[in-house]
Design a protein around this motif. Structure first.
Motif, PDB file in Angstrom:
ATOM      1  N   ARG A 287       0.823  -1.211   0.000  1.00 42.19           N
ATOM      2  CA  ARG A 287       0.000   0.000   0.000  1.00 42.19           C
ATOM      3  C   ARG A 287       0.857   1.261   0.000  1.00 42.19           C
ATOM      4  NH1 ARG A 287      -3.541  -1.641   5.129  1.00 42.19           N
ATOM      5  NH2 ARG A 287      -1.418  -2.145   5.773  1.00 42.19           N
ATOM      6  N   ASP A 288       2.050   1.182   0.630  1.00 42.77           N
ATOM      7  CA  ASP A 288       2.899   2.388   0.640  1.00 42.77           C
ATOM      8  C   ASP A 288       4.380   2.081   0.473  1.00 42.77           C
ATOM      9  OD1 ASP A 288       3.549   1.259   3.091  1.00 42.77           O
ATOM     10  OD2 ASP A 288       2.293   2.648   4.234  1.00 42.77           O
ATOM     11  N   ASN A 289       4.745   0.754   0.442  1.00 45.38           N
ATOM     12  CA  ASN A 289       6.141   0.345   0.262  1.00 45.38           C
ATOM     13  C   ASN A 289       7.062   0.972   1.323  1.00 45.38           C
ATOM     14  OD1 ASN A 289       5.845  -1.391  -1.966  1.00 45.38           O
ATOM     15  ND2 ASN A 289       5.766   0.350  -3.367  1.00 45.38           N
ATOM     16  N   VAL A 290       6.531   1.114   2.535  1.00 47.84           N
ATOM     17  CA  VAL A 290       7.333   1.646   3.625  1.00 47.84           C
ATOM     18  C   VAL A 290       7.670   0.560   4.643  1.00 47.84           C
ATOM     19  CG1 VAL A 290       7.374   3.268   5.558  1.00 47.84           C
ATOM     20  CG2 VAL A 290       6.451   3.982   3.347  1.00 47.84           C
ATOM     21  N   ALA A 291       6.661  -0.275   4.971  1.00 48.44           N
ATOM     22  CA  ALA A 291       6.861  -1.334   5.958  1.00 48.44           C
ATOM     23  C   ALA A 291       7.406  -2.574   5.252  1.00 48.44           C
ATOM     24  CB  ALA A 291       5.548  -1.651   6.659  1.00 48.44           C
ATOM     25  N   TYR A 292       8.628  -2.955   5.617  1.00 48.48           N
ATOM     26  CA  TYR A 292       9.278  -4.086   4.977  1.00 48.48           C
ATOM     27  C   TYR A 292       9.439  -5.251   5.966  1.00 48.48           C
ATOM     28  CZ  TYR A 292      10.445  -0.959   1.128  1.00 48.48           C
ATOM     29  OH  TYR A 292      10.364  -0.080   0.076  1.00 48.48           O
ATOM     30  N   PHE A 293       9.433  -6.461   5.409  1.00 48.98           N
ATOM     31  CA  PHE A 293       9.649  -7.649   6.223  1.00 48.98           C
ATOM     32  C   PHE A 293      11.116  -7.739   6.611  1.00 48.98           C
ATOM     33  CE2 PHE A 293      10.832 -12.213   6.367  1.00 48.98           C
ATOM     34  CZ  PHE A 293      10.072 -12.592   7.465  1.00 48.98           C
ATOM     35  N   ARG A 294      11.378  -7.895   7.887  1.00 54.15           N
ATOM     36  CA  ARG A 294      12.748  -7.984   8.375  1.00 54.15           C
ATOM     37  C   ARG A 294      13.098  -9.453   8.565  1.00 54.15           C
ATOM     38  NH1 ARG A 294      13.329  -4.177  13.494  1.00 54.15           N
ATOM     39  NH2 ARG A 294      15.497  -4.867  13.224  1.00 54.15           N
ATOM     40  N   GLY A 295      13.721 -10.038   7.601  1.00 57.51           N
ATOM     41  CA  GLY A 295      14.070 -11.453   7.658  1.00 57.51           C
ATOM     42  C   GLY A 295      14.346 -11.989   6.272  1.00 57.51           C
ATOM     43  N   VAL A 296      14.317 -13.300   6.150  1.00 56.16           N
ATOM     44  CA  VAL A 296      14.606 -13.989   4.891  1.00 56.16           C
ATOM     45  C   VAL A 296      13.436 -14.873   4.538  1.00 56.16           C
ATOM     46  CG1 VAL A 296      16.178 -15.575   3.718  1.00 56.16           C
ATOM     47  CG2 VAL A 296      17.076 -13.945   5.392  1.00 56.16           C
ATOM     48  N   MET A 297      13.064 -14.914   3.278  1.00 53.80           N
ATOM     49  CA  MET A 297      12.022 -15.811   2.788  1.00 53.80           C
ATOM     50  C   MET A 297      12.637 -16.826   1.843  1.00 53.80           C
ATOM     51  SD  MET A 297       8.807 -13.306   1.942  1.00 53.80           S
ATOM     52  CE  MET A 297       8.141 -12.206   3.180  1.00 53.80           C
ATOM     53  N   ASP A 298      12.066 -18.015   1.856  1.00 55.08           N
ATOM     54  CA  ASP A 298      12.543 -19.071   0.970  1.00 55.08           C
ATOM     55  C   ASP A 298      11.355 -19.892   0.489  1.00 55.08           C
ATOM     56  OD1 ASP A 298      14.672 -20.671  -0.277  1.00 55.08           O
ATOM     57  OD2 ASP A 298      14.058 -22.213   1.146  1.00 55.08           O
ATOM     58  N   ASP A 299      11.378 -20.322  -0.764  1.00 57.33           N
ATOM     59  CA  ASP A 299      10.340 -21.177  -1.355  1.00 57.33           C
ATOM     60  C   ASP A 299       8.948 -20.548  -1.187  1.00 57.33           C
ATOM     61  OD1 ASP A 299       9.134 -23.219  -2.678  1.00 57.33           O
ATOM     62  OD2 ASP A 299       9.582 -24.774  -1.210  1.00 57.33           O
ATOM     63  N   LEU A 300       8.819 -19.320  -1.667  1.00 55.73           N
ATOM     64  CA  LEU A 300       7.528 -18.628  -1.637  1.00 55.73           C
ATOM     65  C   LEU A 300       6.625 -19.203  -2.725  1.00 55.73           C
ATOM     66  CD1 LEU A 300       5.790 -16.282  -0.559  1.00 55.73           C
ATOM     67  CD2 LEU A 300       6.852 -14.843  -2.320  1.00 55.73           C
ATOM     68  N   ARG A 301       5.404 -19.586  -2.365  1.00 49.14           N
ATOM     69  CA  ARG A 301       4.475 -20.207  -3.315  1.00 49.14           C
ATOM     70  C   ARG A 301       3.130 -19.486  -3.290  1.00 49.14           C
ATOM     71  NH1 ARG A 301       5.123 -26.800  -2.638  1.00 49.14           N
ATOM     72  NH2 ARG A 301       7.410 -26.864  -2.454  1.00 49.14           N
ATOM     73  N   ILE A 302       2.507 -19.415  -4.478  1.00 50.92           N
ATOM     74  CA  ILE A 302       1.145 -18.900  -4.610  1.00 50.92           C
ATOM     75  C   ILE A 302       0.340 -19.922  -5.398  1.00 50.92           C
ATOM     76  CG2 ILE A 302      -0.335 -17.057  -5.480  1.00 50.92           C
ATOM     77  CD1 ILE A 302       2.048 -15.168  -5.236  1.00 50.92           C
ATOM     78  N   TYR A 303      -0.717 -20.441  -4.792  1.00 52.81           N
ATOM     79  CA  TYR A 303      -1.558 -21.450  -5.427  1.00 52.81           C
ATOM     80  C   TYR A 303      -2.844 -20.791  -5.939  1.00 52.81           C
ATOM     81  CZ  TYR A 303       1.371 -25.017  -3.179  1.00 52.81           C
ATOM     82  OH  TYR A 303       2.423 -25.803  -2.782  1.00 52.81           O
ATOM     83  N   ASP A 304      -3.387 -21.377  -7.009  1.00 52.27           N
ATOM     84  CA  ASP A 304      -4.665 -20.877  -7.519  1.00 52.27           C
ATOM     85  C   ASP A 304      -5.842 -21.685  -6.978  1.00 52.27           C
ATOM     86  OD1 ASP A 304      -4.298 -23.233  -8.872  1.00 52.27           O
ATOM     87  OD2 ASP A 304      -4.510 -22.398 -10.892  1.00 52.27           O
ATOM     88  N   PHE A 305      -5.609 -22.354  -5.858  1.00 61.40           N
ATOM     89  CA  PHE A 305      -6.674 -23.071  -5.153  1.00 61.40           C
ATOM     90  C   PHE A 305      -6.288 -23.115  -3.675  1.00 61.40           C
ATOM     91  CE2 PHE A 305      -3.511 -26.113  -6.524  1.00 61.40           C
ATOM     92  CZ  PHE A 305      -3.307 -26.913  -5.416  1.00 61.40           C
TER      93      PHE A 305
END
Length: 212
Positions: free
Chosen positions: A48-66
């Motif tokens: 919404r404003d690109n100000v609040a960022y996640f502080r950490g590391v992400m791995d194997d991010l997935r988006i399912y269509d179900f």
């Protein structure tokens, strides 16, 4: 801090749910947005404003269509975070060792064990004539249909409810005798019972006397 976590946001119809480490942590309902046309999707920042960022590391991010089922979520979690740790304490101990509860029953309680996946208990009878409990959620077990003037030994173990079903080591063996003083029959058993009681490490003893 410094640990990986399994986070899932899921929508089924008008219901949204949030899972962290395969545990439901929150839910909310509302009208689903129509996704027809273009919609931006992102992760790691508040779009919404690109100000609040996640502080950490992400791995194997997935988006399912179900929407994944609970079974599918558990399978994914166990694939990435296979639980190989048994419940604590390990070995498990007794909260209340075996003790006579009635003329033909002995009751016992294991120490309450803890594990993120949940815990089950198994009370193991080591003497002919008594009965195992089978796996159960309750840390208390009462064995019925027992004989009087017989020493019964038990152990208890616990396991978690993960796919690996990790078990603790067995507790120390503990025993109890149902002593029934009932005329000459009960008295005649004392010469046999007393030597066994002296060297058995008997934990608890209760005496029952029949009505006269």
């Amino acid at each position: 801090m410094g640990q990986w976590h399994f986070v899932v946001a899921r929508r089924q119809g008008n219901l949204g749910t949030l899972y962290i480490d395969n545990q439901l942590r929150g839910s909310a309902s509302g009208t689903a947005r129509n996704l027809a046309g273009y919609i931006g999707v992102g992760a790691g920042a508040d779009i919404r404003d690109n100000v609040a960022y996640f502080r950490g590391v992400m791995d194997d991010l997935r988006i399912y269509d179900f929407a994944l089922t609970e079974t599918e979520l558990s399978e994914l979690y166990n694939y990435y975070f296979q639980d190989l740790t048994p419940p604590t304490p390990n070995p498990i101990t007794w909260a209340t060792p075996p003790t006579p509860a009635a003329t033909h029953a002995i009751t016992m309680t294991a120490a309450t064990a803890t594990d993120p996946s949940g815990v089950e208990y198994y009370f193991d009878c080591a003497t002919p004539g008594c009965h195992d409990s089978g796996w159960q959620n309750d840390p208390t077990y009462t064995d019925i249909g027992l004989q009087v003037n017989t020493e019964y030994y038990y152990k208890v173990r616990a396991r978690d409810k993960s796919a690996a079903m990790n078990q603790t080591a067995d507790s120390e063996a503990a025993s109890a005798i149902i002593i029934l003083l009932d005329g000459q029959q009960g008295l005649s058993d004392w010469p046999r019972l007393l030597p066994a009681m002296a060297g058995s490490g008997l934990r608890l003893l209760r005496m029952h006397r029949s009505d006269r």
